[in-house]
Design an enzyme around this catalytic site. Sequence first.
Site: not given
Ligand code: DHE
Length: 550
Positions: A57, A60-61, A106, A344, A386
């Site tokens: 959680c 996001c939170h 969510m 984000h 996003h």
């Molecule tokens: Fe991500 C990128 C934060 C959930 C897969 N994710 C990012 C970035 C941030 C972020 C700030 C940008 C990084 C950068 O480019 O410098 N992500 C978060 C969260 O805070 C969130 C919403 C909840 C969490 O608890 O992490 C979250 N993200 C997810 C997922 O549920 C995903 C699908 C699978 C996982 O890892 O749990 C996921 N996030 C990704 C991926 C990227 C990403 C694959 C990179 C994308 C790219 O092409 O650069």
Amino acid sequence: MKKLNLFGLVLVVALATFSCKNTKEEKNPKNDKITENGVALTQKEMKQGSAIFFDRCAGCHGSSRKGATGPHLLPISPKGDNRPGTTVLGVAGIRAFIENGTPGGMPEWRGILSEQEIELMTRFLQVDPPIVPPFGMDKINKSWKLIVPVAERPTTPQHNRNIDNYFGVIMRDAGKVAIIDGDTKEKLVVLKTGFAVHILRTSASGRYIYSVGRDGKITMIDTYPKIPTIVAEVKGGFDARSVEVSKYKGYEDKYLVFGGYSPAQIVIFDAQTLEPLSVTPTAGNAVDGDKEYIKEARVASIVASHSNPVWICNIKERGVVDIVNYTDPKNPKITEIPAARFLHDGGFDSTGRYFLVAANASNEVVVIDVPNEKLVKIIPTGIKPHPGRGANIKNKLGNLWITSHLGENKLSFIKTNPGKGQWTVVKELKAPGIGGGELFVKSHPKSHHLWCDRTLNPDPKLNSVVDVFDTNTLKLVKTLPAPKGVDGRAVHFEYNKAGDEVWVSYFMGKKSAIVIYNDKTLKVKQIIQGDWVQNPTGKFNVYNTTHDIY
Ligand code: DHE
């Protein structure tokens, strides 16, 4: 629910141990029960609740439950926030959100969290959150491990493979990164990196791959040995989502920046050894005028400029873009650009001059002129944009950068080249079906396709498919279902170096896979599966990542 690894457990136990001072808290020494706001938890339950919250959680939170992409989850609403506190929602209200998710993006946790875990969270969320302890230079230094010193590393590649077309693939739940030769599709190695690795970035030369995870651990992988090898590790905090390297001429492979979610801080390292050089907290006032001081000002996306010696670090809760000059990494000069909340993810336009980042609480995309360190425009797009790093395409409407949306079914096309309509949404598209849940889009300069996923859509018929659009006509070409023998949600795309293949991950299902499509014919070229393919998420091609091609 998946078990946390040992480190994750130690961490959350540590976090839970730092429980905050609470005036409403009464302890019963006999059974060590915390009674607060009308609910009771044992210390053991408090630790388990913290672990679940941190794992599922906090992203996001917010680690302190003060809200970010999702609303706050505090027992009593902070002043000025009209969303109900968790004690107002009560057990039944909290359960309804956890079990069913929301149209705002969510996910529904029924089936992912067990009944016991859901029940526990309905109580855990009604007590005050634990306080996060500091993670300063001393702790960062203690965590630093230089496994292979620079002098002991090969000076040239020890193989004839094409490193430019290597793919680093995250196996999220296993806490591992697989390095796959994109030419031959052979798995070269699966390396243990850290808990729930989030993203990978490559060094400016393309030699090194760096991973960062939800445990705040950075792992540095050298691609020169025959089998890619971990050469250094360090932790920049308890929790993080981003890492990036210095890419400006003269600074290639020199410095690395870490964006802390918890504690909220920017840490700069020597990119050859991961020796820590400086720590800068990101706390400060929020952008939108009320002078609210935000301690938990998490660092979201980071990109490295190719045109000046700076990183662009996005400070989520404050809504400011920090331009971090790394010419003096021990004392970095930071220029703050007020933008919008909550920043984000984002990426460059096709020229590399402009950086576009989603402000997902404002439903806007912020445009920064990187060489001039200036805000260009804040563009309304849709509910919770996003984009990942977005996608760049070119057609009769101009050069377009695209974002998908978590909160609604919408792709927004922003014109980025000069002329009429620059920095406005010139086209919007819907994918088939209803609801949002889109996480990533991707294209390539050599392709005529734009790929889009629906990962967080609650409907399995939508979250398991990918939609492909024609970049000239902007019409849907095909919706590709999960191939036979593959099960789960489709997430994230990456092209190969040539721009003629697209790699898609399938995770959170019974049959994880990396599916490789021929980008021209949209036919499956290869399916990579096996014991080692466990919930794959992000995939990063060395050449495309180094050169910001998307
Ligand atoms: Fe991500 C990128 C934060 C959930 C897969 N994710 C990012 C970035 C941030 C972020 C700030 C940008 C990084 C950068 O480019 O410098 N992500 C978060 C969260 O805070 C969130 C919403 C909840 C969490 O608890 O992490 C979250 N993200 C997810 C997922 O549920 C995903 C699908 C699978 C996982 O890892 O749990 C996921 N996030 C990704 C991926 C990227 C990403 C694959 C990179 C994308 C790219 O092409 O650069």
